[in-house]
Enzyme design. Structure first.
Site, PDB file in Angstrom:
ATOM      1  N   ARG A 297     -13.950 -13.571  -1.551  1.00 30.03           N
ATOM      2  CA  ARG A 297     -13.154 -14.191  -0.482  1.00 30.03           C
ATOM      3  C   ARG A 297     -14.012 -14.851   0.591  1.00 30.03           C
ATOM      4  O   ARG A 297     -13.523 -15.719   1.313  1.00 30.03           O
ATOM      5  CB  ARG A 297     -12.188 -13.160   0.128  1.00 30.03           C
ATOM      6  CG  ARG A 297     -11.035 -12.863  -0.820  1.00 30.03           C
ATOM      7  CD  ARG A 297      -9.942 -12.020  -0.205  1.00 30.03           C
ATOM      8  NE  ARG A 297      -8.870 -11.845  -1.187  1.00 30.03           N
ATOM      9  CZ  ARG A 297      -7.987 -10.860  -1.164  1.00 30.03           C
ATOM     10  NH1 ARG A 297      -8.050  -9.940  -0.204  1.00 30.03           N
ATOM     11  NH2 ARG A 297      -7.045 -10.781  -2.077  1.00 30.03           N
TER      12      ARG A 297
ATOM     13  N   GLY B 198      -6.423  -3.585  -7.863  1.00 30.77           N
ATOM     14  CA  GLY B 198      -7.506  -2.636  -7.575  1.00 30.77           C
ATOM     15  C   GLY B 198      -6.950  -1.309  -7.098  1.00 30.77           C
ATOM     16  O   GLY B 198      -7.475  -0.237  -7.439  1.00 30.77           O
TER      17      GLY B 198
ATOM     18  N   ASP C 122      -7.448  -7.317   4.528  1.00 29.29           N
ATOM     19  CA  ASP C 122      -6.771  -8.317   3.692  1.00 29.29           C
ATOM     20  C   ASP C 122      -6.358  -9.562   4.486  1.00 29.29           C
ATOM     21  O   ASP C 122      -5.903 -10.551   3.901  1.00 29.29           O
ATOM     22  CB  ASP C 122      -5.528  -7.698   3.029  1.00 29.29           C
ATOM     23  CG  ASP C 122      -5.928  -6.613   2.037  1.00 29.29           C
ATOM     24  OD1 ASP C 122      -7.060  -6.653   1.522  1.00 29.29           O
ATOM     25  OD2 ASP C 122      -5.113  -5.696   1.796  1.00 29.29           O
TER      26      ASP C 122
ATOM     27  N   SER D 158       0.837  -1.217   0.000  1.00 30.53           N
ATOM     28  CA  SER D 158       0.000   0.000   0.000  1.00 30.53           C
ATOM     29  C   SER D 158       0.863   1.255   0.000  1.00 30.53           C
ATOM     30  O   SER D 158       0.604   2.207  -0.736  1.00 30.53           O
ATOM     31  CB  SER D 158      -0.861   0.037   1.263  1.00 30.53           C
ATOM     32  OG  SER D 158      -2.044  -0.638   1.049  1.00 30.53           O
TER      33      SER D 158
HETATM   34  C1  S3P Z   1      -5.911  -0.917  -0.155  1.00 32.79           C
HETATM   35  C2  S3P Z   1      -7.139  -0.844   0.419  1.00 32.79           C
HETATM   36  C3  S3P Z   1      -7.992  -1.989   0.641  1.00 32.79           C
HETATM   37  C4  S3P Z   1      -7.201  -3.299   0.567  1.00 32.79           C
HETATM   38  C5  S3P Z   1      -6.284  -3.345  -0.626  1.00 32.79           C
HETATM   39  C6  S3P Z   1      -5.299  -2.200  -0.575  1.00 32.79           C
HETATM   40  C7  S3P Z   1      -5.161   0.308  -0.351  1.00 32.79           C
HETATM   41  O1  S3P Z   1      -8.995  -2.026  -0.350  1.00 32.79           O
HETATM   42  O2  S3P Z   1      -8.077  -4.390   0.529  1.00 32.79           O
HETATM   43  O3  S3P Z   1      -5.552  -4.557  -0.652  1.00 32.79           O
HETATM   44  O4  S3P Z   1      -3.939   0.244  -0.587  1.00 32.79           O
HETATM   45  O5  S3P Z   1      -5.756   1.362  -0.263  1.00 32.79           O
HETATM   46  P1  S3P Z   1     -10.402  -1.214  -0.167  1.00 32.79           P
HETATM   47  O6  S3P Z   1     -10.058   0.195  -0.085  1.00 32.79           O
HETATM   48  O7  S3P Z   1     -11.207  -1.521  -1.409  1.00 32.79           O
HETATM   49  O8  S3P Z   1     -10.988  -1.830   1.046  1.00 32.79           O
END
Ligand code: S3P
Length: 660
Positions: free
Chosen positions: A335, A88, A304, A20
């Site tokens: 999941r 994502g 996660d 992140s």
């Molecule tokens: C993340 C936020 C989370 C997490 C993803 C990384 C990020 O997703 O599940 O692996 O780096 O901001 P969401 O914001 O959709 O919950």
């Protein structure tokens, strides 16, 4: 397919920088007012996707190992395609950045990402004035638009959506305000503030104004989401372990809090701050675990890691509750479904009601479980950890590089690397077979399928072969590989670092016929087909003094083999018919004379006219799957030096378990 035995080792040095933080560091560096240096950047595929997209937009990013030197975007490049792959975070954060830069960009991704919700991020950005197209086959297309401030209340608990709005807000007129319902990870606001941007936080509200981001000079702490797998392994196997330099941001350590509450002896030590982010050591000691409970906030702070917590629950006696898990359905896979599937394989039950998940376990471990991982990196890593905890087991896929490139090294698993190479091999049963053999031999191996185009260059074909410890070769490459490797047989199906290229097909045929009580020596035989496997069969049956006639759709190929091996042109009363062609009109039209005592069909998938005829006339039938088993066992023995005691029925049971 990856099969592990119970041997493991925990080595924190293989855990890279936090994913992140790495995404965000690259993005901020790309819009900073000078050149940045980011050390210990995560080298995972997701971050590589962000890096590549930023380059496409005009950033100059040079990587030297895990250090990134970033020269920011001067004039953003418009009209580009951004491939976010499986990530994502890349798609959603860059949606905000691209809106801010005001450029046109088409966002694409892999199958999993293409099916994930993007409206959540487009909605606030549209309200700010950004324009987007959506359609099928891509994620969305940004069309530019002048941005102005908004006051936005979160509709879903998502750090990615918040981050997109904050990044766009840096370029918008006025004051952009984003209010959450519960706190999500706050790296974007912390890092923006650390880089001098005009960002303030008041409770659940973050406010951002148009401002400059200063160049970064940053050491990324270790990824706590990766460390979580190692913590789980240590806890469930009663090992003491220590992990240093880990990101310990509270919004990321929900996993540790839930475990501590259920009795885990985990302590956080030497905590300091790096670029606004708490960083320190995690010490784990053997502990007796009680049932766990995770509230909505816990789940959000362990978003996660919930699959891991559920795996721990599935082998810990009691009733465990996890609330508000619906968001997990929108990750790289559903999941919640994946957790249920793993829990069942571990012998627990997992029920969902009103968005809460209850796991009930007797506290037992499964024996040699096989896990389906839905092509999801985190699920696959959970599965490997649980396979290790169970003393051995297997997983159907291994996409660890998405988030944790050195995962296997970090858990001390060094599998033999095997593969099947052919034109269209994604449906092969060889991966399951090799996993079965490895579990019987108590060895660790990975076996993947590699489909290559028929006209692949020799160079690429050899390069692919050489990247594995052992390779099975199938249609249409058997004879070509034999020639390329100067094998002393005309057709090759087994190649390996420590062996001479050879064919185990003949051995597979002989063993499968013998195992079915078929005495084929000295008998008249029809061979249907004239490819590599058919030729290998001819070679081996000649050693048993069989009289052979080749029947093939293309007569010239049959004639060539007949001449090469001095075969019979006329056999009217064969005792056996062995077919190496897939079902087709030619195959359906072959009539079985009354003399036939057995039929063998190599193609174990799909229809077969010969198989149907054998079954109508109650003629002994041997399936290609049995040959696959024996030729595979022979290849495995050559590659590993370990012979597995023959047990075809055991393999069929294992196959059914994997398919179920
Ligand atoms: C993340 C936020 C989370 C997490 C993803 C990384 C990020 O997703 O599940 O692996 O780096 O901001 P969401 O914001 O959709 O919950």
């Amino acid at each position: 397919m990856l099969c592990v035995n119970g041997q493991f080792n925990i080595d924190c040095d293989y855990v890279g920088g936090d994913k992140s933080v790495s995404h965000r560091a690259l993005i901020l560096a790309a819009i900073a007012d000078g050149d940045s240096v980011i050390r210990n950047l995560s080298l995972c595929d997701d971050v590589a996707a962000t890096c590549e997209c930023l380059r496409v937009l005009g950033a100059d990013i040079r990587l030297d190992g895990a250090t990134a030197y970033v020269r920011p975007i001067t004039v953003p490049i418009s009209g580009v395609t951004l491939n976010c792959r499986n990530s994502g975070t890349t798609a959603r954060l860059l949606a905000g950045l691209v809106a801010g830069l005001g450029v046109r960009a088409k966002f694409v991704g892999d199958e999993s990402l293409t099916s994930r919700p993007m409206e959540r991020v487009l909605d606030p950005l549209r309200k700010m004035g950004a324009r987007f197209n959506t359609g099928s086959g891509y994620l969305f297309e940004s069309l530019g638009g002048k941005l102005t401030e908004i006051t936005y209340r979160a509709k879903v608990n998502s750090a990615q959506v918040k981050s997109a709005v904050l990044l766009a807000g840096l370029f918008a007129d006025g004051e952009t305000t984003y209010t959450e319902n519960i706190p999500t990870r706050n790296h974007t606001e912390l890092m923006l503030r650390g880089a001098g941007a005009d960002v303030s936080v008041d409770g659940l509200t973050v406010t951002v104004r148009k401002s400059t981001v200063h160049a970064l000079n940053l050491d990324v702490p270790r990824d706590v989401s990766s460390v979580a797998f190692l913590v789980t392994l240590a806890l469930l196997c009663d090992r003491k372990a220590r992990f240093d330099g880990v990101l310990l941001n509270e919004r990321r350590t929900g996993f540790i809090r839930v475990l501590q509450r259920s009795g885990a002896d985990i302590t956080l030590e030497n905590v300091t701050e790096r670029f606004g982010e708490p960083t320190g050591d995690i010490a784990v000691k053997p502990s007796r675990l009680k049932p766990s409970y995770a509230s909505e906030t816990d789940v959000c702070d362990a978003i996660d890691e919930v699959p891991l917590l559920c795996c721990i629950a599935a082998v810990t006696q009691g009733r465990h509750e996890f609330h508000a898990v619906d968001e997990l359905r929108r990750k790289e896979s559903d999941r919640v479904r994946a957790i249920q599937s793993i829990a069942v394989k571990l012998g627990a039950t997992a029920e969902v009601s009103n968005g809460s998940l209850t796991i009930t376990s007797e506290g037992c471990k499964a024996v040699n479980p096989h896990f389906n991982c839905f092509n999801d990196h985190r699920i696959a890593m959970c599965a490997v950890i649980m396979a290790l905890v169970c003393g051995g087991g297997s997983v159907d896929c291994a996409p660890f590089d998405v988030s944790f490139p050195n995962f296997l090294q970090a858990v001390g698993v060094t599998p033999y690397k095997f593969a099947l190479i052919g034109e269209n091999v994604s449906d092969s049963r060889s991966p399951v077979l090799m996993s079965y053999l490895a579990s019987k031999a108590n060895l660790c191996c990975s076996y993947v399928t590699v489909s290559l185009p028929r006209d692949v260059s020799d160079e690429r074909l050899l390069e692919t072969i050489n990247s594995f410890d052992g390779v099975n070769v199938t249609m249409p490459f058997k004879t070509r590989v034999a020639a390329l490797l100067r094998a002393d047989v005309p057709s090759v199906n087994a190649v390996g670092k420590r062996i001479c290229p050879c064919s185990t097909d003949g051995c597979g045929i002989v063993k499968s016929l013998t195992a079915n009580g078929i005495d084929f020596a000295n008998k008249p035989i029809w061979i249907v087909g004239a490819g590599g496997a058919a030729e290998e069969c001819i070679r081996v049956l000649l050693k048993y003094n069989c009289a052979i006639r080749v029947i093939n759709r293309t007569q010239a190929h049959a004639d060539a083999l007949t001449e090469k091996y001095g075969l019979s042109k006329q056999i009217d009363e064969p005792y056996g018919v062995l077919s190496f062609v897939p079902e087709c009109e030619f195959e359906r039209n072959i009539q079985l004379p009354d003399s036939v005592g057995f039929v063998f069909v190599a193609a174990y998938k799909g229809q077969s006219g010969l198989r149907d005829k054998a079954s109508q006339r109650v003629i002994k039938y041997v399936d290609g799957l049995e040959m696959l088993y024996h030729q595979g066992a022979e290849s495995f023995a050559l590659w590993t030096g370990t012979e597995v005691q023959s047990d075809y029925d055991g393999f069929l049971k294992y196959l059914a378990d994997c398919d179920g």
